[in-house]
Design a protein around this motif. Structure first.
Motif, PDB file in Angstrom:
ATOM      1  N   GLN A 209       3.590  48.436  72.154  1.00 11.82           N
ATOM      2  CA  GLN A 209       3.694  48.638  73.600  1.00 11.82           C
ATOM      3  C   GLN A 209       3.698  50.151  73.826  1.00 11.82           C
ATOM      4  O   GLN A 209       4.360  50.874  73.090  1.00 11.82           O
ATOM      5  N   VAL A 210       2.964  50.613  74.824  1.00 12.63           N
ATOM      6  CA  VAL A 210       2.880  52.063  75.043  1.00 12.63           C
ATOM      7  C   VAL A 210       3.271  52.413  76.483  1.00 12.63           C
ATOM      8  O   VAL A 210       2.777  51.813  77.437  1.00 12.63           O
ATOM      9  N   ASP A 211       4.191  53.379  76.612  1.00 18.42           N
ATOM     10  CA  ASP A 211       4.562  53.922  77.927  1.00 18.42           C
ATOM     11  C   ASP A 211       4.040  55.350  78.027  1.00 18.42           C
ATOM     12  O   ASP A 211       4.318  56.169  77.145  1.00 18.42           O
ATOM     13  N   VAL A 212       3.312  55.656  79.093  1.00 21.74           N
ATOM     14  CA  VAL A 212       2.861  57.031  79.283  1.00 21.74           C
ATOM     15  C   VAL A 212       3.519  57.593  80.546  1.00 21.74           C
ATOM     16  O   VAL A 212       3.384  57.021  81.637  1.00 21.74           O
ATOM     17  N   HIS A 213       4.266  58.666  80.357  1.00 16.62           N
ATOM     18  CA  HIS A 213       4.947  59.312  81.472  1.00 16.62           C
ATOM     19  C   HIS A 213       4.093  60.455  81.987  1.00 16.62           C
ATOM     20  O   HIS A 213       3.714  61.335  81.220  1.00 16.62           O
ATOM     21  N   MET A 214       3.802  60.439  83.270  1.00 18.21           N
ATOM     22  CA  MET A 214       2.925  61.471  83.826  1.00 18.21           C
ATOM     23  C   MET A 214       3.621  62.204  84.968  1.00 18.21           C
ATOM     24  O   MET A 214       4.562  61.698  85.563  1.00 18.21           O
ATOM     25  N   SER A 215       3.101  63.401  85.258  1.00 17.25           N
ATOM     26  CA  SER A 215       3.650  64.148  86.379  1.00 17.25           C
ATOM     27  C   SER A 215       2.980  63.660  87.662  1.00 17.25           C
ATOM     28  O   SER A 215       1.955  62.983  87.614  1.00 17.25           O
ATOM     29  N   ARG A 216       3.561  64.029  88.788  1.00 14.41           N
ATOM     30  CA  ARG A 216       3.049  63.505  90.047  1.00 14.41           C
ATOM     31  C   ARG A 216       1.604  63.915  90.320  1.00 14.41           C
ATOM     32  O   ARG A 216       0.878  63.217  91.009  1.00 14.41           O
ATOM     33  N   ASP A 217       1.166  65.051  89.749  1.00 16.12           N
ATOM     34  CA  ASP A 217      -0.201  65.456  90.039  1.00 16.12           C
ATOM     35  C   ASP A 217      -1.223  64.983  88.989  1.00 16.12           C
ATOM     36  O   ASP A 217      -2.345  65.464  88.948  1.00 16.12           O
ATOM     37  N   ALA A 218      -0.819  64.003  88.172  1.00 19.35           N
ATOM     38  CA  ALA A 218      -1.775  63.430  87.206  1.00 19.35           C
ATOM     39  C   ALA A 218      -2.917  62.762  87.975  1.00 19.35           C
ATOM     40  O   ALA A 218      -2.688  62.091  88.971  1.00 19.35           O
ATOM     41  N   LYS A 219      -4.125  62.984  87.490  1.00 19.55           N
ATOM     42  CA  LYS A 219      -5.313  62.441  88.176  1.00 19.55           C
ATOM     43  C   LYS A 219      -5.253  60.909  88.239  1.00 19.55           C
ATOM     44  O   LYS A 219      -4.920  60.251  87.266  1.00 19.55           O
ATOM     45  N   ARG A 220      -5.618  60.397  89.390  1.00 17.89           N
ATOM     46  CA  ARG A 220      -5.560  58.950  89.605  1.00 17.89           C
ATOM     47  C   ARG A 220      -6.411  58.169  88.604  1.00 17.89           C
ATOM     48  O   ARG A 220      -6.010  57.145  88.082  1.00 17.89           O
ATOM     49  N   TRP A 221      -7.645  58.690  88.366  1.00 14.29           N
ATOM     50  CA  TRP A 221      -8.517  57.930  87.467  1.00 14.29           C
ATOM     51  C   TRP A 221      -7.976  57.899  86.051  1.00 14.29           C
ATOM     52  O   TRP A 221      -8.202  56.939  85.306  1.00 14.29           O
ATOM     53  N   LYS A 222      -7.193  58.905  85.665  1.00 18.25           N
ATOM     54  CA  LYS A 222      -6.596  58.879  84.326  1.00 18.25           C
ATOM     55  C   LYS A 222      -5.507  57.807  84.277  1.00 18.25           C
ATOM     56  O   LYS A 222      -5.369  57.088  83.297  1.00 18.25           O
ATOM     57  N   GLN A 223      -4.732  57.695  85.369  1.00 15.50           N
ATOM     58  CA  GLN A 223      -3.725  56.636  85.437  1.00 15.50           C
ATOM     59  C   GLN A 223      -4.386  55.263  85.348  1.00 15.50           C
ATOM     60  O   GLN A 223      -3.926  54.375  84.630  1.00 15.50           O
TER      61      GLN A 223
END
Ligand SMILES: *Cc1c(COP(=O)(O)O)cnc(C)c1O
Length: 446
Positions: free
Chosen positions: A174-188
């Motif tokens: 299982q993988v959790d990726v924590h991103m900052s608020r300005d992470a690109k939408r398409w990457k999410q």
């Protein structure tokens, strides 16, 4: 303390080339470090052992027999992209990590390596594998069941998450990726499509990494890939040095006192450019010169190395908000582990405003047809800095390189891009086209 000229440039967000006054000949560095070339070779051997497993997990890797590597391309048009350098001699090459299989960025190197190493040691600890066993046991139903009850967490601006998500999910974690608020939408989106859980944090990347680290500490089943402090990522990246050495030799490109090698690398937290620099300095010694590129909005490695302070003043105190379209480089605090390993290896660091990234990725697309992302364009003004600025001249003269420039090899390391959606890339190109036009108009008026 930062030299006053450097500090002023940073505060004004104007571009600058800083030369590393802690640079040392490799002979003086070697003995002090606990890490050496043998560690890099061991990392390469481990990746070699996992090739057939990777080719089984990813059909895309069958043709290359599980070898995650990029080509070293002749960049005949590259000298033409330089704006100030008239002298166009030497060899110009591009290390095309923007086309690395699967992950489409340099993060494939470190990310895959760390997760394979983690999977191996977890399987050994769980009695499912013995050291020296064929890695294919990691694909057995029992091992997969074990991995399915374990979690991997990572903080990422995007590309590291994609790399960890790909290999982690393929092995059954299982993988959790924590991103900052300005992470690109398409990457999410791309991450969610891989079956990865994406957690978006308020605040910048450094904040996202810290929250992820705290969370992982409280969950005993979670392995945290710590971009700020990971020797495994560093070693995974460093293997690129051995690969580059082989590619240069296949092209018949010598690297020695008459034939210096210059490499230009975009730098975020430092792991990727740091690992590569570590490997290349150990292979090529003082004939290899490496310059990092950072956005003017977050020159965190520059501040860390220039002050030699392991707890440098936050960039916000110099009026910087860390906001840049080079999302892969949007890091306000450099890795201390990496900084201490490369303090005396790096030649210097220059800074880049966002406009140059778009203009350069546009001009590269025009001339070579390559599709790179903004972060990957950060290094493109490097040769101009070295060959045509006062500080660059100072470096060349200190290292007695002025008379060898016609035999020099320049490598621009293009660190990411293959996964950028078409529509997004068209926007980059449009923005770059406008900026290029504005610049040519301005210079014809002048
Ligand atoms: C992460 C990244 C870098 C820099 O690597 P660091 O290890 O963060 O210094 C450069 N280019 C791209 C495209 C990246 O994603």
């Amino acid at each position: 303390m930062l030299p006053a000229t450097i500090e002023n440039a940073i505060r004004q967000k104007s571009t600058v080339l800083w030369l590393n006054d802690a640079w040392q000949p490799i002979g003086e560095v070697g003995g002090r470090s606990t890490l050496g070339l043998e560690d890099v070779r061991n990392a390469e051997r481990r990746l070699g052992r996992y090739r057939s497993l990777l080719a089984t997990l990813f059909p895309e890797l069958r043709a290359v027999e599980g070898d995650i590597e990029s080509t070293l391309k002749a960049g005949d048009a590259l000298p033409g992209l330089m704006l100030h350098t008239k002298r166009e001699s030497g060899r110009w090459l591009m290390k095309a990590d923007h086309e690395l299989p699967l992950a489409g960025s340099i993060k494939a190197r470190g990310g895959f390596y760390e997760i394979l190493a983690h999977a191996e040691s977890l399987a050994i600890r769980s009695g499912l594998m013995r050291a020296g066993d064929d890695p294919s046991v990691l694909l057995s139903p029992r091992t997969r069941a074990c991995f399915a009850s374990h979690r991997i967490a990572v903080g990422s601006t995007g590309n590291l998450g994609v790399s960890i998500g790909l290999i982690g999910a393929a092995l059954g974690f299982q993988v959790d990726v924590h991103m900052s608020r300005d992470a690109k939408r398409w990457k999410q989106e791309r991450l969610r499509n891989l079956g990865v859980t994406v957690l978006v944090h308020e605040g910048d990347y450094t904040t996202a990494v810290s929250s992820a680290r705290e969370l992982a500490k409280r969950q005993s089943d979670t392995y945290f890939v710590d971009d700020e402090n990971s020797l495994l990522l560093f070693l995974g990246y460093s293997v690129a040095a051995l690969r580059l050495q082989a590619q240069l030799s296949a092209l018949g490109v010598p690297v020695d006192s008459q034939n210096p090698l210059f490499v230009y690398l975009p730098c975020g937290i430092g792991g990727a450019p740091g690992g590569i620099t570590f490997g290349l300095r150990h292979l090529f010694g003082d004939h290899f010169h490496c310059f990092f590129a950072e956005p003017v909005a977050c020159p965190s490695m520059l501040v860390r190395l220039a002050t030699r302070d392991d707890r440098p003043r936050p960039l916000s105190e110099m009026g910087l908000d860390g906001k840049t379209d080079a999302d892969g480089l949007a890091v306000t605090r450099a890795s201390e582990l990496v900084a201490s390993l490369v303090q005396s290896l790096v030649s210097g660091i220059f800074t880049v405003p966002d406009e140059h990234l778009f203009e350069d990725l546009y001009r590269l697309h025009q001339s070579e047809g390559e599709r790179i992302e903004p972060s990957a364009a950060a290094a493109f003004r490097g040769p101009d800095w070295i060959l045509s600025s006062e500080a660059g001249h100072e470096y060349l003269s200190q290292h007695s390189l002025l008379s060898h420039l016609s035999n020099a090899t320049h490598i621009l390391w293009t660190t990411g891009g293959a996964l950028v959606p078409r529509a997004e890339f068209e926007e980059f190109i449009e923005r770059g086209r406008c900026l290029a036009r504005q610049r040519t108009e301005a210079s014809s008026l002048a």
